[in-house]
Structure formats: structure tokens, C-alpha cells
Design a protein around this motif. Structure first.
Motif, PDB file in Angstrom:
ATOM      1  N   GLY A  23       5.013 -12.209   4.165  1.00  0.00           N
ATOM      2  CA  GLY A  23       3.872 -11.969   3.276  1.00  0.00           C
ATOM      3  C   GLY A  23       2.707 -11.340   4.044  1.00  0.00           C
ATOM      4  N   HIS A  24       2.389 -11.920   5.208  1.00  0.00           N
ATOM      5  CA  HIS A  24       1.274 -11.400   6.015  1.00  0.00           C
ATOM      6  C   HIS A  24       1.568 -10.002   6.542  1.00  0.00           C
ATOM      7  N   ALA A  25       2.817  -9.765   6.958  1.00  0.00           N
ATOM      8  CA  ALA A  25       3.188  -8.430   7.455  1.00  0.00           C
ATOM      9  C   ALA A  25       2.990  -7.395   6.348  1.00  0.00           C
ATOM     10  N   GLU A  26       3.404  -7.758   5.118  1.00  0.00           N
ATOM     11  CA  GLU A  26       3.212  -6.824   3.996  1.00  0.00           C
ATOM     12  C   GLU A  26       1.737  -6.540   3.760  1.00  0.00           C
ATOM     13  N   MET A  27       0.905  -7.607   3.856  1.00  0.00           N
ATOM     14  CA  MET A  27      -0.541  -7.433   3.666  1.00  0.00           C
ATOM     15  C   MET A  27      -1.114  -6.502   4.717  1.00  0.00           C
ATOM     16  N   LEU A  28      -0.707  -6.724   5.976  1.00  0.00           N
ATOM     17  CA  LEU A  28      -1.197  -5.894   7.091  1.00  0.00           C
ATOM     18  C   LEU A  28      -0.811  -4.433   6.863  1.00  0.00           C
ATOM     19  N   GLU A  29       0.426  -4.246   6.435  1.00  0.00           N
ATOM     20  CA  GLU A  29       0.933  -2.885   6.249  1.00  0.00           C
ATOM     21  C   GLU A  29       0.092  -2.128   5.208  1.00  0.00           C
TER      22      GLU A  29
END
Ligand code: ADP
Length: 582
Positions: free
Chosen positions: A380-386
């Protein structure tokens, strides 16, 4: 031997003897009673009118009662006469009372309650039979010449009667022994000692005219604690001491290949001390038996237990035929015990393995669940960062690496959870009718994108009918998805995949073939192991967890099916699954 098993020749011979008594010696009624192993005397042959026959045939009286009355009898040569006024038990219990004779106190006249019998003893002084005469035609108590004639007749026929009894018993016993051995041999397929006893008890006790029987089976370590009882429903509880004595005695008897007779009036059995014998005799008294036949059970050199047959009443001896048959049965039962024992050992081992499997599945399932939540958060966090626009190029690369890694971990965790479930012997199993043909078509549709991208030709070779298997729908989807996606994954562009279905009488067979990479012989040996991935660089280069086939195999086994494969490196592979039809 049960009286009902007597053959016609035997009955005819006894009838002929009795008819001589009635026709030539002037009695209206004559009968023969035999002693059975339950301590009863049963009337087995009667000469006289219909009324006498129907009243006397099958009449039962306790041998002990007869013996007691005989003590008071007057000895008339081989005959015993008990005057009506000396009888203590009701006369009708001893024998039939003629109704058409008037009672009189005249000492010369026959009284309806008078008793005149000839007891027949065998060579061991055991009472075996009784010839009774009743209702003299002239109404007088036999005396003088008539009595001597009767005495002579008894003396002459006595050996013949005994002989006939013994021969008939032997013949019936041989017949029963054959039947008993057959039953015992068939018991070899029984899987527990309780069942072995259950199926053999009737045949064996009948064969030996025994009152009851029990089996003591020794534990693997020779500890004989395992006692099984069966004695006409009676509960046999042996003390530790008796079990120890029996264990040691059984071993010795097995080495000697002999059986032992235990009765306190008989000579002692060589392998026991007098204290041991006394302990056994007092136990016998508590369960009301007068004689025991002790038979060792074994196979090869090993003694595995013992069988005890019991008798009540006066027939305490066991014939040589009985002893020989008993030893044979000891061998047959020994084999049955050995089978039951190895089955039990196998069952315990399987149980332990199942527990181990269950433990492993639980461990994997718990760990996977624990990993699932933090992983979802990472993704979830990786998607947000992306999605952050000001991210530098190198940071973006790192984020997508994190994403790829986390996605792979997620696949592994999903697969691990499925594997744990498929391999858990305690997981509920709920099969229904599943149409394999429809599932195959659905799976191919689901993989359509990959198939088209790689330009693969996919053929379904199956008739139009439904191919119903008895299975869990999710399990079937898993099997098909794994096998067909592997075929698509490990086959180069432009290759061909064939899925075929064949209906057998009890099973449906599924073949998934491809013209792909194939699997080397070394890899073939490990194909179904968890996390196994090929040593072929072309295969390892493709994404995978190495769990797919392990899952497929477990699901197939859960369904009582079979999975096999054939493969040639560079040519292609065929996986075949056989599942039970619905
Ligand atoms: P994964 O495909 O995730 O690696 P699998 O358990 O499904 O795991 O397969 C184990 C290995 O077996 C694969 O890595 C691959 O090398 C080999 N394999 C499976 N199916 C095929 C196939 N149809 N053709 C060639 N190799 C295969």
C-alpha cells in the motif's frame, strides 16, 4: 460336540440297540442320554410310543444331579435301580414318567417313579451315557431270569454304545475342526484382535464343545498386558500374576509345540510349579469352569499370545484330536495376530505422520497469516509513494523494486496458505459433482491473454458430454490453473498445448500436454517437492514460486486421485491426473 450335529448312522445304531430292549426284553420305553461338555445329560435316542419319544427326546438334566441320585441306587450288576421312594428330585426332572401305569406299593410291581438305568463310563471313568428302561410290559420290577437277560444285554452292548459315541464325536469333531480352521484362517484379514475373537469365537467354542474362550495377546515388547476376553459374554479379568504365568507358560508351550490341559483332578502340566497351578485352579473355581485347554499362539519362532478354552461339568478331558486341532488353530490364530499387530503398528505410524503433517500445515498457515498484514501495508505504501509526482527517477526505481519484491512475497504467501490447507489432514473435505470439461474451458479463458500473447495453439480433446468428478470446486480450479498455466509458461512462442479428458468406469483422466521446454531426468525426481524450481536456466528465468506442483499433488491426493507425468527435455511434457467420477 453339540448333540444336534450327530449324524444319521449314529442315531440309527442307537435306535437299533434300544429297539432290542423294547422288543426283546419287554420294556415299553428305553432311551439313551449322553453327557455334553456343559455338564448336562441330553436324551438323544428313544424307543417307545410316540408320546414317550416326544416327551423324552432332547430332555436335559444336570449330570451332577444324576450322579447324586445314582449314589443311592441299588446295584443290579451293570444296572442301577432307584426305587420311587428313594428319589429326591422330582422324577419328571430325571426322566419321563409313564402316565398309564398305576402306582402301587407292592415291592414286586413297577412303580411309575421307579428308575432303572445303566450308566456307561469311558476308560477314564468318566460318565458318558445312560441307558434307561421304563414301563415293563408285565408291570413287574425285573427279577430273576429277566433281570439277568437285561444285565447280559447291557454288558454286551456297552462297548458298542461307547464306541459309537466316540466315533460319532470324532467324526463330528473333525468336521467342525475343518470348519473352525477355515474361519480362523479367514480371520487373518481382520485388523484387530477384538474382531478376530468376534469372528472366530462361535466356530472355535463349537468345535471344542467349550463353554468359553479368551485370547491373551502379548504386546510387542512381550509384556502380555493386552488381554482380550470373550467367554459367552462373561467378563474375564486375569490378575497380573496369572497373566505373567500364562505368558511364560505360552512361550514354553510354543517352543515345545504342545498344548496344556488344566484341571485340578488331572496330572499337572510340566511347565508350571504347583503354586502356579494352584493359583490357576482357584481362578478357575471363581469363574465356574472345571477344565481349561491352554494353547500357545505364534508364528515362526515367535510366541504372540495364548488361547484358553474352558469347560464346565464333568467332561474335563480333551481328546488327542482336540489337542492336535487346537495346536493347528494356535498357528492360524498366531498368523492372524501377527497381521493385526503389524496393521496396528502401521496405523499408529500413519497417525503420527498425520499429526506431524498437521503441525507443519498449522505452522505454515500461522506464519503466512502473520506475514500477510505487514506485506499489505508495504504494498500500500509503495503504491502511495509511486503516485508522488516529485519522486526522483532513482527513488522511483527503488519503489518499483520494493513493489515487485512485495508482490512476489504475496504470491508465495498465498501459495503457502493453499499448500498448508491442501496438506492438512484435519481440514474439512466437502466434495460435490464438478464438471471437469466446463472447468477446463473456464481455465483456458482465464489464461487467454498469455495464450494469445505467446501465440500458443490450445486444443481441447474431449467429447461434448460432461465429465463429472467428485471433488472440491476450488481444488479443481487450482489443479487446472497450475497445470495449464505451467504448460503455457514453459512453452516457447508458437507452441501447442493439448488438454484431453477421458472417462473410465470409475475415474476421469485429465492429460495436459505441451511442446515446451521439457524436464531433465534429474529435475523429474524432485518435481513435486515444495519450492523446487528447475535447474534449467531457461525455466528459472521465468517467474515462479516452486510451490504450484506441490499444491497440485496434495489436492489430488486429498481427492484419492493420482498424478503422474512424462517429459523429455526439449520436446515437451504431459501431466496426467486421475480423479474419482461422481
Ligand atoms: P513454479 O512454476 O512456480 O516454478 P511449479 O511447482 O509449478 O512451480 O513447478 C516446479 C518446476 O517444475 C518449475 O520450476 C519448472 O521447472 C518445472 N515445470 C513445471 N511444469 C512444467 C512444464 N509444463 N514444462 C516444463 N517444466 C515444468
Amino acid at each position: 460336540m453339540p448333540m444336534t450335529d450327530r449324524d444319521p448312522i449314529f442315531v440309527d445304531t442307537l435306535d437299533t440297540i434300544l429297539t432290542s430292549v423294547t422288543d426283546l426284553l419287554g420294556f415299553e420305553v428305553a432311551s439313551i442320554s449322553l453327557v455334553n461338555a456343559s455338564g448336562m445329560m441330553e436324551t438323544v435316542a428313544v424307543a417307545g410310543d410316540e408320546q414317550a419319544r416326544s416327551a423324552l427326546m432332547g430332555h436335559l438334566v444336570e449330570v451332577d444331579q444324576v450322579a447324586e441320585e445314582l449314589l443311592k441306587a441299588e446295584h443290579w450288576g451293570p444296572l442301577r435301580f432307584i426305587s420311587h421312594d428313594k428319589l429326591e428330585i422330582p422324577p419328571e426332572e430325571l426322566a419321563w414318567v409313564p402316565v398309564n401305569l398305576e402306582a402301587s406299593d407292592d415291592p414286586n410291581r413297577w412303580h411309575p417313579y421307579d428308575l432303572l438305568v445303566a450308566p456307561l463310563y469311558d476308560s477314564e471313568e468318566q460318565l458318558r451315557a445312560l441307558i434307561s428302561v421304563d414301563s415293563p410290559v408285565d408291570g413287574l420290577r425285573p427279577a430273576g431270569a429277566r433281570l439277568s437277560e437285561l444285565e447280559k444285554f447291557i454288558i454286551q452292548t456297552r462297548p458298542a454304545v461307547l464306541n459309537v459315541i466316540e466315533r460319532a464325536e470324532l467324526a463330528a469333531q473333525v468336521r467342525l475342526a475343518d470348519a473352525a480352521r477355515l474361519v480362523v484362517r479367514e480371520a487373518s484379514s481382520e485388523l484387530s484382535i477384538e474382531r478376530i475373537l468376534e469372528v472366530t469365537q462361535t466356530a472355535v467354542t463349537r468345535c471344542f464343545d467349550a463353554f468359553g474362550m479368551w485370547i491373551q495377546a502379548f504386546d510387542q515388547d512381550g509384556e502380555g498386558q493386552n488381554i482380550v476376553h470373550a467367554s459367552n459374554g462373561a467378563d474375564i479379568r486375569l490378575t497380573d500374576e496369572l497373566r505373567r504365568i500364562a505368558r511364560v507358560a505360552a512361550r514354553m508351550m510354543w517352543d515345545l509345540q504342545d498344548v496344556g490341559v488344566l484341571a485340578d483332578t488331572l496330572p499337572s502340566v510340566g511347565v508350571l510349579t504347583s503354586e502356579q497351578e494352584e493359583a490357576i485352579f482357584s481362578f478357575m473355581r471363581t469363574i465356574g469352569v472345571t477344565s481349561m485347554l491352554f494353547i500357545p499362539l505364534g508364528a515362526g519362532k515367535e510366541c504372540l499370545g495364548n488361547l484358553v478354552l474352558t469347560r464346565r461339568g464333568g467332561r474335563i478331558n480333551w481328546s488327542e484330536t482336540e489337542k492336535r486341532v487346537a495346536l493347528d488353530i494356535g498357528h492360524d490364530l498366531g498368523r492372524a495376530l501377527l497381521n493385526a499387530r503389524s496393521f496396528e503398528r502401521e496405523r499408529r505410524l500413519v497417525e503420527e505422520l498425520r499429526e506431524l503433517d498437521s503441525y507443519k500445515s498449522n505452522l505454515i498457515a500461522t506464519l503466512s497469516h502473520e506475514l500477510k498484514n505487514p506485506l499489505t501495508s508495504i504494498l500500500g505504501h509503495a503504491e502511495m509513494l509511486e503516485a508522488t509526482p516529485e519522486l526522483s527517477r532513482s527513488a522511483r526505481n527503488s519503489v518499483s523494486s520494493v513493489e515487485r519484491g512485495a508482490a512476489r512475497m504475496q504470491r508465495i504467501i498465498e501459495d503457502l496458505l493453499t499448500l498448508a490447507h491442501a496438506g492438512d489432514p484435519h481440514a474439512p473435505f466437502a466434495p460435490v459433482a464438478v464438471d471437469l470439461r466446463a472447468s477446463v474451458l473456464d481455465t483456458i479463458d482465464m489464461l487467454r491473454v498469455t495464450i494469445n500473447r505467446k501465440n500458443l495453439q490450445v486444443d481441447v480433446d474431449a467429447s461434448d458430454e460432461a465429465f463429472k468428478v467428485f471433488a472440491e470446486p476450488e481444488g479443481i480450479d487450482r489443479i487446472l490453473a497450475n497445470l495449464i498455466s505451467n504448460a503455457a509458461k514453459y512453452t516457447a512462442e508458437g507452441g501447442k498445448i493439448t488438454v484431453s479428458l477421458r472417462q473410465g468406469p470409475r475415474n476421469v483422466r485429465l492429460d495436459v500436454s505441451d511442446t515446451g521446454l521439457g524436464i531433465s531426468e534429474i529435475d523429474q525426481a524432485n518435481l513435486f517437492n515444495e519450492f523446487f524450481r528447475s535447474t534449467n536456466p531457461a525455466a528459472v528465468a521465468l517467474p515462479g514460486t516452486g510451490l504450484g506442483l506441490a499444491i497440485v499433488k496434495r489436492i489430488v491426493e486429498r481427492h484419492n486421485g493420482r498424478i503422474t507425468f512424462e517429459s523429455q527435455l526439449g520436446k515437451g511434457t504431459t501431466f496426467s491426473v486421475v480423479l474419482p467420477r461422481n
